[in-house]
Design an enzyme around this catalytic site. Structure first.
Site, PDB file in Angstrom:
ATOM      1  CE  LYS A 206      14.226 -48.741  50.031  1.00  0.00           C
ATOM      2  NZ  LYS A 206      12.857 -49.422  50.093  1.00  0.00           N
TER       3      LYS A 206
HETATM    4  N1  PMP Z   1      14.022 -43.661  53.489  1.00  0.00           N
HETATM    5  C1  PMP Z   1      14.603 -43.742  52.158  1.00  0.00           C
HETATM    6  C2  PMP Z   1      15.788 -42.918  51.909  1.00  0.00           C
HETATM    7  C3  PMP Z   1      14.161 -44.732  51.365  1.00  0.00           C
HETATM    8  O1  PMP Z   1      14.687 -44.814  50.148  1.00  0.00           O
HETATM    9  C4  PMP Z   1      12.918 -45.504  51.811  1.00  0.00           C
HETATM   10  C5  PMP Z   1      12.501 -46.532  50.628  1.00  0.00           C
HETATM   11  N2  PMP Z   1      11.534 -45.890  49.636  1.00  0.00           N
HETATM   12  C6  PMP Z   1      12.453 -45.514  53.076  1.00  0.00           C
HETATM   13  C7  PMP Z   1      12.890 -44.690  53.803  1.00  0.00           C
HETATM   14  C8  PMP Z   1      11.371 -46.316  53.431  1.00  0.00           C
HETATM   15  O2  PMP Z   1      11.557 -47.729  53.435  1.00  0.00           O
HETATM   16  P1  PMP Z   1      10.566 -48.670  52.949  1.00  0.00           P
HETATM   17  O3  PMP Z   1      10.438 -48.858  51.500  1.00  0.00           O
HETATM   18  O4  PMP Z   1      11.261 -50.136  53.540  1.00  0.00           O
HETATM   19  O5  PMP Z   1       9.305 -48.405  53.532  1.00  0.00           O
END
Ligand code: PMP
Length: 331
Positions: free
Chosen positions: A44
């Site tokens: 992130k």
């Molecule tokens: N894994 C974790 C621990 C996350 O915090 C997130 C984001 N919500 C994701 C995977 C998924 O990524 P994305 O939001 O880019 O689909």
């Protein structure tokens, strides 16, 4: 001297690590993109940099501005570290089920944390959604990144994650596997890899059983950060060639194996994505295949959950499928 001037320069360029133990004897090469090595500890950080810098350029975020986002986890940390280096204040709104440890991490980076009751409807004035909307309206200079609909979330992956993987594999990647939360990672990275390879790279989503992306109704599951009960704007519904459904039990067992056998202390969504990558690798009968699976965050945030045998047992999961059962006093 070799040094950087800002932590922001350390975001991205994460390594690929070959997985060998959890894959068993499979034909393809399986490589993990290790995102916990970002300075904020997760994938992130990438979206935080891009969303904040775009908001500055577009005049949505001005000097002294305030970033307000309903988030309790990785996105909050990413936003907080970028905000700190650029002099913005952050207010994060999170439900009361979020652990005190997670709230303290955000506070440690200088953010303000507003806690809301979980047990109210989204329309209730005290809900997580209502409070964050009210804070945006009432706080001078406030800007809400909104990772679910902000196009700079997938754009950050189109511009960084995708090109990194292409370069690191010298264009030999054949399959990209990632979990889907907001959809930013898979949509942005997937679009880049599909375009640059002329459609050759297959994009594989990994999804908790029950989530809408794999045809579920949104029924609850325990793995965190992935799966949804609605379709976010940032998920490109055309992006996946296939979505592999993974149970909580498989996600947690694989998470424990990643730590115990590959020395990768990662979170449950990494275990889920890795479980999907292994399942895919077992089906791809091609020694030239190169599967890249993205592992989003560290296991540090889950020590009292996935890495606690008691917690797993409470939810009916086996602690470690390979561990011998031993009781103190056994001979
Ligand atoms: N894994 C974790 C621990 C996350 O915090 C997130 C984001 N919500 C994701 C995977 C998924 O990524 P994305 O939001 O880019 O689909």
């Amino acid at each position: 001297m070799e040094y950087v001037n800002s932590l922001i320069e350390l975001v991205g360029n994460t390594p690929l690590l070959r997985l060998t133990r959890i894959t068993g004897e499979v034909k393809p090469l399986v490589l993990a993109k290790v995102e916990y090595l970002n300075p904020g500890g997760s994938v992130k950080d990438r979206i935080a940099v891009k969303m904040i810098e775009a908001a500055e350029r577009e005049g949505k975020l001005k000097p002294g501005g305030v970033i307000v986002e309903p988030t309790s986890g990785n996105t909050g940390v990413g936003l907080a570290i970028v905000a700190q280096s650029k002099g913005y204040h952050c207010i994060f709104v999170c439900p009361d089920k979020v652990s005190e440890d997670k709230r303290n991490v955000l506070r440690a980076y200088g953010a303000e944390v507003v806690v809301c009751p979980t047990a109210v409807e989204p329309e209730h004035p005290d809900s997580y959604y209502s409070v964050s909307d009210r804070l945006v309206r009432e706080t001078p200079g406030a800007w809400k990144p909104d990772q679910y609909s902000n196009p700079n979330n997938p754009a950050s992956h189109y511009e960084s994650t995708g090109p990194e993987i292409w370069k690191q594999t010298e264009g030999r990647i054949t399959h990209f596997v990632a979990g889907i939360g907001t959809g930013g990672t898979i949509s942005g990275t997937g679009r880049y890899l599909r375009e640059v390879s002329g459609g050759r790279v297959k994009i594989i989503g990994a999804d908790p059983v029950g989530s809408v992306y794999s045809g579920g109704s949104g029924r609850p599951y325990l793995v965190e950060g992935v799966g949804e009960d609605f379709w976010p704007d940032n998920y490109d519904r055309q992006i996946c060639d296939q979505v592999i459904e993974i149970s909580d039990s498989d996600s947690f067992a694989t998470t424990r194996r990643l730590a115990g056998e590959e020395a990768l202390l990662v979170g449950g969504s990494s275990g889920m994505a890795a479980a999907a990558a292994v399942r895919l690798a077992e089906q791809v009968d091609d020694p030239e295949a190169v599967i890249v699976v993205l592992l989003p965050d560290s296991g540090r945030g889950y020590l009292t959950k996935i890495f606690s045998d008691d917690w797993l047992a409470r939810y009916g999961f086996a602690p470690r499928p390979d561990a011998a059962v031993r009781t103190v006093g056994d001979v």
